[in-house]
Design an enzyme around this catalytic site. Structure first.
Site, PDB file in Angstrom:
ATOM      1  N   CYS A  22       0.818  -1.217   0.000  1.00 56.60           N
ATOM      2  CA  CYS A  22       0.000   0.000   0.000  1.00 56.60           C
ATOM      3  C   CYS A  22       0.854   1.270   0.000  1.00 56.60           C
ATOM      4  O   CYS A  22       1.602   1.540   0.952  1.00 56.60           O
ATOM      5  CB  CYS A  22      -0.926   0.011   1.202  1.00 56.60           C
ATOM      6  SG  CYS A  22      -1.948   1.501   1.311  1.00 56.60           S
ATOM      7  N   ASP A 277      -2.030  12.473  -5.370  1.00 56.43           N
ATOM      8  CA  ASP A 277      -2.287  11.405  -4.416  1.00 56.43           C
ATOM      9  C   ASP A 277      -1.001  10.786  -3.882  1.00 56.43           C
ATOM     10  O   ASP A 277      -0.961  10.282  -2.759  1.00 56.43           O
ATOM     11  CB  ASP A 277      -3.139  10.324  -5.096  1.00 56.43           C
ATOM     12  CG  ASP A 277      -3.797   9.398  -4.093  1.00 56.43           C
ATOM     13  OD1 ASP A 277      -3.909   9.773  -2.910  1.00 56.43           O
ATOM     14  OD2 ASP A 277      -4.208   8.295  -4.490  1.00 56.43           O
ATOM     15  N   CYS A 317      15.585  11.475 -22.879  1.00 55.95           N
ATOM     16  CA  CYS A 317      14.229  11.518 -23.431  1.00 55.95           C
ATOM     17  C   CYS A 317      14.138  12.449 -24.641  1.00 55.95           C
ATOM     18  O   CYS A 317      13.397  12.181 -25.592  1.00 55.95           O
ATOM     19  CB  CYS A 317      13.232  11.967 -22.361  1.00 55.95           C
ATOM     20  SG  CYS A 317      13.100  10.865 -20.944  1.00 55.95           S
TER      21      CYS A 317
END
Length: 377
Positions: A22, A277, A317
């Site tokens: 979690c 979050d 990138c």
């Protein structure tokens, strides 16, 4: 701003399960106040009144945790009442909730269906892969609880999808898991790569997802999904469908695929607001939705520079032919184990191998969509 998305944690980090991987348990262990308890109805009403007073046309109110059902069904009944009371501008309000399914019963399912909630149900495949890490407070597996919730959702016609955390074990067994989901009529699927705790070297835990395993997972799952699409059998996969949309010139709705952090309002049980979050941490707090104006919250967001920092593009990138599809990936996967500095995405190798493997077929699917040939049963 034409729309706004709220992600509310009405039970803070409290949960009736003890999943070993979690990420939010790790988050609350890295801040001064581990749990803010249960959100009060007063705070909920403040949030609803404030957000429905904004000049927007659409508002999504989503709930997550911890486990949001621990706040009790009456909390959500009050939510509906508050929206009806304060929605003077006829804003389109959408509801969503992510649950472990542990306490879902007929009353919950009936409420979700009656109020058009989109439900995300956490499940990690078959009984053996699911129960390996998704255990309850006394250490028992929760597979049967989730299967019971699925049946209730189907009986009450609740709109729901399956959210699977891609651990090492899930990655190795994705062929079996995909078949299991299809046999049980679970055609709407999301998969999110497991992340390791803050400050740790990636790949050291037994559940850790390595770039090698993630590459295998993506390529294997794509083969299965592509085969079904070609024979006219629709299985929704959020990641693959976003990629197809990007090839068609659409903006991805999945935050980690946009190349920059999206404007989010993650709201803890006390009303405090955070930009993501994954970062509900003290140093990322940007205000309180119950007491601060949206202007104050946005001012604090700009001063924090959270979104701006995510725009950093790694040198490798810049010269990669897959940048337009990969876009660097989620900020959390670009952080070093030692701090906030952004580097190359931990899963770079996996994405590179996957795009090399699947690009032509992704383009083929995009062409089918463009020509209205996308068969759905």
């Amino acid at each position: 701003m034409s729309n706004i998305n709220l992600l509310i944690k009405p039970a803070s980090g409290l949960c009736n399960m003890r999943c070993k991987y979690c990420f939010y348990h790790d988050v609350i262990n890295n801040r001064e106040t581990e749990t803010f308890g249960m959100m009060s109805l007063e705070t909920l009403e403040h949030i609803v009144r404030n957000v429905l007073g904004l000049p927007v046309t659409d508002c999504t109110i989503a709930f997550q945790g911890g486990e949001p059902t621990l706040r009790g069904l009456d909390f959500y009944r009050h939510l509906i009442e508050y929206v009806q009371k304060y929605n003077k501008k006829n804003i389109r309000v959408h509801y969503a909730l992510q649950t472990n399914g542990y306490i879902i019963d007929h009353e919950w399912a009936e409420f979700f269906a009656g109020n058009n909630f989109l439900i995300g149900l956490s499940m990690d495949g078959m009984k053996d892969t699911h129960d390996l890490y998704r255990k309850d407070a006394i250490g028992d597996g929760t597979y049967r609880k989730v299967m019971h919730a699925i049946q209730l959702f189907k009986n009450h016609r609740v709109e729901f999808n399956i959210l699977t955390v891609v651990t090492a074990q899930v990655a190795r067994n994705i062929g079996k898991i995909y078949g299991f989901y299809k046999r049980n009529g679970l055609y709407f699927q999301q998969y999110i790569p497991c992340i390791d705790p803050f400050g740790e070297e990636r790949g050291e835990r037994e559940y850790s997802l390595t770039p090698e395993l993630y590459s295998y997972f993506l390529r294997t799952l794509f083969d299965l999904w592509y085969h079904d699409i070609k024979r006219g059998e629709f299985v929704y996969n959020r990641y693959f469908e976003n990629l197809v949309g990007m090839l068609l010139g659409l903006r991805p709705e999945s935050c980690g695929m946009a190349g920059v952090c999206m404007r989010q309002y993650v709201i803890e049980a006390d009303g405090s607001v955070y930009p993501c979050d994954f970062y509900v941490l003290d140093k990322y707090k940007i205000g309180n939705f119950a007491t601060d104006s949206i202007e104050t919250i946005e001012k604090n967001r700009r001063e924090l520079g959270f979104i701006e920092k995510s725009m950093t593009v790694h040198e490798k990138c810049r010269n990669c032919k897959w940048l337009a599809l990969c876009r660097g990936g989620c900020r959390r996967d670009r952080e070093t184990s030692g701090g906030d500095a952004l580097t190359l995405n931990y899963f770079c190798r996996a994405y590179h191998e996957f795009f090399e493997y699947a690009y032509e077929r992704l383009c083929e699917i995009a062409g089918m969509v463009r020509n209205n040939e996308f068969g759905r049963k």
